[in-house]
Design a protein around this motif. Structure first.
Motif, PDB file in Angstrom:
ATOM      1  N   PRO A  30       0.837  -1.202   0.000  1.00 18.03           N
ATOM      2  CA  PRO A  30       0.000   0.000   0.000  1.00 18.03           C
ATOM      3  C   PRO A  30       0.875   1.257   0.000  1.00 18.03           C
ATOM      4  N   ASN A  31       0.382   2.283  -0.612  1.00 20.77           N
ATOM      5  CA  ASN A  31       1.061   3.586  -0.656  1.00 20.77           C
ATOM      6  C   ASN A  31       2.374   3.564  -1.424  1.00 20.77           C
ATOM      7  N   THR A  32       2.546   2.588  -2.316  1.00 26.07           N
ATOM      8  CA  THR A  32       3.713   2.582  -3.196  1.00 26.07           C
ATOM      9  C   THR A  32       3.229   2.729  -4.634  1.00 26.07           C
ATOM     10  N   SER A  33       4.148   2.942  -5.526  1.00 30.76           N
ATOM     11  CA  SER A  33       3.800   3.130  -6.936  1.00 30.76           C
ATOM     12  C   SER A  33       3.244   1.848  -7.531  1.00 30.76           C
ATOM     13  N   LEU A  34       2.401   2.023  -8.544  1.00 35.20           N
ATOM     14  CA  LEU A  34       1.889   0.872  -9.276  1.00 35.20           C
ATOM     15  C   LEU A  34       3.014   0.238 -10.074  1.00 35.20           C
ATOM     16  N   VAL A  35       3.039  -1.081 -10.078  1.00 32.72           N
ATOM     17  CA  VAL A  35       4.011  -1.824 -10.871  1.00 32.72           C
ATOM     18  C   VAL A  35       3.416  -2.111 -12.242  1.00 32.72           C
ATOM     19  N   LEU A  36       2.150  -2.489 -12.284  1.00 32.94           N
ATOM     20  CA  LEU A  36       1.390  -2.612 -13.529  1.00 32.94           C
ATOM     21  C   LEU A  36       0.321  -1.530 -13.504  1.00 32.94           C
ATOM     22  N   ARG A  37       0.201  -0.827 -14.610  1.00 30.37           N
ATOM     23  CA  ARG A  37      -0.658   0.353 -14.641  1.00 30.37           C
ATOM     24  C   ARG A  37      -1.755   0.239 -15.708  1.00 30.37           C
ATOM     25  N   GLY A  38      -2.773  -0.517 -15.428  1.00 24.63           N
ATOM     26  CA  GLY A  38      -3.914  -0.574 -16.329  1.00 24.63           C
ATOM     27  C   GLY A  38      -3.714  -1.477 -17.534  1.00 24.63           C
ATOM     28  N   ILE A  39      -3.198  -2.669 -17.320  1.00 27.14           N
ATOM     29  CA  ILE A  39      -2.970  -3.617 -18.413  1.00 27.14           C
ATOM     30  C   ILE A  39      -4.322  -4.093 -18.947  1.00 27.14           C
ATOM     31  N   ARG A  40      -4.474  -4.013 -20.263  1.00 24.34           N
ATOM     32  CA  ARG A  40      -5.669  -4.525 -20.941  1.00 24.34           C
ATOM     33  C   ARG A  40      -5.194  -5.378 -22.103  1.00 24.34           C
ATOM     34  N   CYS A  41      -5.468  -6.659 -22.036  1.00 24.28           N
ATOM     35  CA  CYS A  41      -5.086  -7.531 -23.139  1.00 24.28           C
ATOM     36  C   CYS A  41      -5.896  -8.815 -23.085  1.00 24.28           C
ATOM     37  N   THR A  42      -5.917  -9.504 -24.215  1.00 17.40           N
ATOM     38  CA  THR A  42      -6.603 -10.786 -24.321  1.00 17.40           C
ATOM     39  C   THR A  42      -5.682 -11.772 -25.011  1.00 17.40           C
ATOM     40  N   PHE A  43      -5.534 -12.927 -24.404  1.00 15.66           N
ATOM     41  CA  PHE A  43      -4.799 -14.034 -25.007  1.00 15.66           C
ATOM     42  C   PHE A  43      -5.842 -15.085 -25.364  1.00 15.66           C
ATOM     43  N   GLU A  44      -6.064 -15.279 -26.642  1.00 20.10           N
ATOM     44  CA  GLU A  44      -7.046 -16.266 -27.075  1.00 20.10           C
ATOM     45  C   GLU A  44      -6.572 -17.661 -26.683  1.00 20.10           C
ATOM     46  N   GLY A  45      -7.487 -18.537 -26.381  1.00 21.98           N
ATOM     47  CA  GLY A  45      -7.150 -19.900 -25.985  1.00 21.98           C
ATOM     48  C   GLY A  45      -6.585 -20.696 -27.147  1.00 21.98           C
ATOM     49  N   GLY A  46      -5.805 -21.713 -26.816  1.00 26.96           N
ATOM     50  CA  GLY A  46      -5.279 -22.614 -27.825  1.00 26.96           C
ATOM     51  C   GLY A  46      -3.969 -22.183 -28.445  1.00 26.96           C
ATOM     52  N   TYR A  47      -3.364 -21.114 -27.945  1.00 26.78           N
ATOM     53  CA  TYR A  47      -2.101 -20.629 -28.492  1.00 26.78           C
ATOM     54  C   TYR A  47      -1.017 -20.710 -27.438  1.00 26.78           C
ATOM     55  N   THR A  48       0.208 -20.843 -27.883  1.00 24.88           N
ATOM     56  CA  THR A  48       1.350 -20.752 -26.998  1.00 24.88           C
ATOM     57  C   THR A  48       1.770 -19.287 -26.962  1.00 24.88           C
ATOM     58  N   VAL A  49       1.959 -18.772 -25.764  1.00 26.61           N
ATOM     59  CA  VAL A  49       2.266 -17.357 -25.603  1.00 26.61           C
ATOM     60  C   VAL A  49       3.585 -17.213 -24.854  1.00 26.61           C
ATOM     61  N   GLY A  50       4.438 -16.360 -25.358  1.00 29.52           N
ATOM     62  CA  GLY A  50       5.670 -16.011 -24.659  1.00 29.52           C
ATOM     63  C   GLY A  50       5.578 -14.567 -24.216  1.00 29.52           C
ATOM     64  N   ILE A  51       5.970 -14.283 -22.998  1.00 30.83           N
ATOM     65  CA  ILE A  51       5.950 -12.916 -22.484  1.00 30.83           C
ATOM     66  C   ILE A  51       7.396 -12.439 -22.436  1.00 30.83           C
ATOM     67  N   VAL A  52       7.688 -11.410 -23.189  1.00 27.93           N
ATOM     68  CA  VAL A  52       9.050 -10.887 -23.276  1.00 27.93           C
ATOM     69  C   VAL A  52       9.065  -9.407 -22.929  1.00 27.93           C
ATOM     70  N   GLY A  53      10.199  -8.931 -22.530  1.00 29.74           N
ATOM     71  CA  GLY A  53      10.350  -7.511 -22.215  1.00 29.74           C
ATOM     72  C   GLY A  53      11.631  -7.292 -21.440  1.00 29.74           C
ATOM     73  N   ARG A  54      11.959  -6.041 -21.283  1.00 30.44           N
ATOM     74  CA  ARG A  54      13.166  -5.679 -20.542  1.00 30.44           C
ATOM     75  C   ARG A  54      13.032  -6.024 -19.061  1.00 30.44           C
ATOM     76  N   THR A  55      14.150  -6.086 -18.398  1.00 28.34           N
ATOM     77  CA  THR A  55      14.171  -6.279 -16.953  1.00 28.34           C
ATOM     78  C   THR A  55      13.368  -5.162 -16.307  1.00 28.34           C
ATOM     79  N   GLY A  56      12.470  -5.542 -15.412  1.00 25.27           N
ATOM     80  CA  GLY A  56      11.670  -4.551 -14.703  1.00 25.27           C
ATOM     81  C   GLY A  56      10.416  -4.111 -15.428  1.00 25.27           C
ATOM     82  N   SER A  57      10.117  -4.734 -16.564  1.00 26.65           N
ATOM     83  CA  SER A  57       8.942  -4.290 -17.332  1.00 26.65           C
ATOM     84  C   SER A  57       7.632  -4.890 -16.834  1.00 26.65           C
ATOM     85  N   GLY A  58       7.683  -5.852 -15.905  1.00 26.41           N
ATOM     86  CA  GLY A  58       6.466  -6.392 -15.313  1.00 26.41           C
ATOM     87  C   GLY A  58       6.120  -7.809 -15.713  1.00 26.41           C
ATOM     88  N   LYS A  59       7.025  -8.501 -16.395  1.00 21.85           N
ATOM     89  CA  LYS A  59       6.737  -9.874 -16.835  1.00 21.85           C
ATOM     90  C   LYS A  59       6.442 -10.791 -15.645  1.00 21.85           C
TER      91      LYS A  59
END
Length: 145
Positions: A37-66
């Motif tokens: 509580p009372n700290t900054s948001l780490v994820l700020r309003g993520i809106r996304c959809t991953f359709e079923g039946g697919y393989t998904v990889g989550i990539v991004g820089r260090t600290g990006s929220g993966k």
């Protein structure tokens, strides 16, 4: 000493069907997360959809929220706002055992724990050897294409 307890393992009256998730569609709607509580948001309003039946990889820089995103999916951290749905079921409404026992993840640095390969694949002895061989064959088919 002042760590908040996790959500209940099982919420009677709101247990997902044994064959859930049916399709595997994951929706994140305005997902906001902070670790304290009372700290900054780490994820700020993520809106996304991953359709079923697919393989998904989550990539991004260090600290990006993966890792935070995956932690939220397994309810290791609870949303400050927003929600995650799997096949139209809000994951915050089911017990953490019911949620976690129906999900799987392949981490970036996979590791085996002590014991046999069979034990590592089926630590709770919930599946037959036939089921394990069938899942292994499906994985090989996915990897080879």
């Amino acid at each position: 000493m002042h760590i908040q307890s996790e959500a209940p393992e099982i919420i009677e009256g709101n247990r997902p069907p044994a064959n859930w998730p049916f399709v595997g569609k994951v929706e994140m709607k305005d997902l906001k997360i902070r670790y304290c509580p009372n700290t900054s948001l780490v994820l700020r309003g993520i809106r996304c959809t991953f359709e079923g039946g697919y393989t998904v990889g989550i990539v991004g820089r260090t600290g990006s929220g993966k890792s935070t995103l995956i932690s939220a999916l397994f309810r290791l951290v609870e949303p400050t706002e927003g929600a995650i749905f799997i096949d139209d079921l809000t994951i915050s409404t089911v017990g953490i055992h019911d949620l976690r026992s129906h999900l799987a993840i392949i981490p970036q640095d996979p590791m085996l724990f002590g014991g046999s390969i069979r034990y590592n694949l089926n630590p709770l002895s919930e599946h037959s050897d036939h089921d394990i061989r069938e899942a292994n064959q499906m994985l090989i088919t996915l990897l080879i294409g």
